[in-house]
Design an enzyme around this catalytic site. Structure first.
Site, PDB file in Angstrom:
ATOM      1  CD  GLU A  33      97.433  93.061  43.700  1.00  9.66           C
ATOM      2  OE1 GLU A  33      98.211  92.101  43.640  1.00  9.66           O
ATOM      3  OE2 GLU A  33      96.515  93.148  44.543  1.00  9.66           O
ATOM      4  CG  HIS A  54      91.903  89.307  41.284  1.00 13.78           C
ATOM      5  ND1 HIS A  54      90.994  90.236  41.722  1.00 13.78           N
ATOM      6  CD2 HIS A  54      92.746  89.106  42.331  1.00 13.78           C
ATOM      7  CE1 HIS A  54      91.274  90.587  42.961  1.00 13.78           C
ATOM      8  NE2 HIS A  54      92.341  89.913  43.356  1.00 13.78           N
TER       9      HIS A  54
END
Length: 406
Positions: free
Chosen positions: A49, A272
């Site tokens: 990402e 995350h």
């Protein structure tokens, strides 16, 4: 090398959640990640990402000579988001884009536009060939009604096949990434069973971090708390997996996850938690064979379950193809009726009544729009059906081969 026959490798894996204009405090977090990596001295860094190539360039500049070798994998409309930084020379790279990756009309999810992929970098450390894979699979979004499960299973199968067929010349295989699957999910069991990869969390001698190794946790200020309500501790969807292929053994001595905000900061690296593994690679005299088939009865059940789920997705895609095809035909019939009406008017068959040009034009534009949209969706779902059929056939063949070996 620690000794004559042992190599220690420190690996860092993180889903960076760096989406331009959407991710909170993105540039600040990118700088924080770069500074932390430069001071921690990991050997390999696997990131997902990183959607903006500018962010990749900023990271590369910030890391400088600490990581002289790197590669950014490009795919899809907005990019794969995958990149690797290494202290050791990268000998070769390869990218495989998954054949199925969600739906282009699900704009709120956006997975289709990034072209989810698996990237491979090959590096050589002290004479040992490492095949290092980094990937990001389709997100789940809903645990109760997971419309993307067949697509994610196709991705897991293609990932497993890609690793099996590209790692035969490697000494060690390493996979890191956001797999968007819980450890007990069929996709993870299929991936591990088919490739023989070991989970660093379950194999680690020492562990430090979030409970149960979770990487998406409710106390992270960037997570959507409502999505984690069924999981009070969080979920583990980010992994470091590994195996030895030839005359080597790999052992995970230590695994860590971050546990919230970065040291001295009020924000974490991402939504995350990062996963950090210390692996010990040791040379041994006797070669290690492929581990596929060591638990074949269980693997048969996993492949059967995966094939069933792919079959469910195939039937749903066939229904979508039929519905969009029927809608396209109806729009075409409407256009033909309008064309017949217009020709009749021009021929003087309805001269006694005024011709409703505005209504006719609006209806024609609507019919053309519906026809184009329905045709595009029909073609998309036709390709989806073919990909699901192909994967189901591959799973059927794999299942037959396993059953013959029992």
């Amino acid at each position: 090398m620690e000794g004559d026959d042992t190599l220690q490798l420190r690996v860092f894996d993180l889903n960076c959640w760096a989406i331009r204009y959407l991710s909170k405090r993105r540039q600040e977090r990118i700088q924080l990640i770069g500074d932390t990596l430069r001071h921690q001295g990991f050997d390999l860094v696997l990131l997902q990402e990183v959607w903006s190539e500018q962010d990749y360039s900023d990271l590369k500049a910030r890391l400088g000579s600490s990581y002289p070798f790197s590669h950014y994998f490009r795919s899809g409309v907005i990019g794969s988001g995958l990149c690797v930084f290494s202290r050791f020379p990268i000998l070769d790279t390869l990218l495989y884009q998954y054949s199925l990756n969600g739906y282009p009309y699900m704009l709120q999810h956006g997975d289709w536009f990034c072209g989810k992929s698996v990237g491979l970098v090959i590096i050589k450390i002290s004479g040992i060939i490492f095949n290092v894979y980094v990937t990001h699979l389709h997100a789940e979004y809903s645990r109760e009604k997971d419309a993307y499960l067949p697509h994610r299973l196709v991705q897991a199968w293609e990932l497993a096949q890609f690793i099996r067929h590209t790692s035969k010349a490697a000494d060690v295989v390493l996979l890191g990434g956001d797999l968007n699957m819980h450890p007990e999910d069929v996709g993870i069991r299929l991936l591990r069973g088919w490739t023989g990869l070991q989970d660093a969390f379950t194999e680690a001698t020492r562990f430090e971090g979030c409970e149960d190794g979770c990487t998406l946790v409710p106390n992270n200020c960037f997570t959507v708390k409502s999505e984690l309500l069924p999981f009070p501790l969080g979920i583990r969807i980010d992994y470091i997996l590994y195996k030895a292929v030839s005359s080597f053994t790999v052992k995970c001595e230590e695994l860590k996850t971050t546990t919230g905000t970065a040291p001295g900061m009020d924000i974490p690296f991402s939504d995350h938690e990062a996963v950090m593994a210390t692996l010990h690679v040791r040379r041994q005299e006797q070669a290690v064979g492929a581990s596929l088939g060591t638990i074949e009865p269980a693997l048969v059940d996993v492949v059967t379950e995966a094939r069933t789920e792919v079959g469910v997705g195939l039937r749903a895609a066939q229904r979508q193809r039929y519905s969009t095809g029927r809608l396209a035909v109806l729009a075409l019939l409407l256009l033909l009726l309008q064309a017949a009406g217009a020709l009749g008017t021009l021929a003087g068959l309805a001269a006694e009544q005024p011709f409703p040009k505005l209504s006719f034009s609006l209806l024609a534009f609507l019919a053309i729009g519906v026809l184009l949209l329905a045709t595009g969706l029909h073609l998309f779902h036709t390709m989806e059906v073919k990909m699901l059929q192909g994967t189901e056939e591959q799973l059927r063949m794999a299942l037959r081969a396993l059953q013959e070996r029992l």
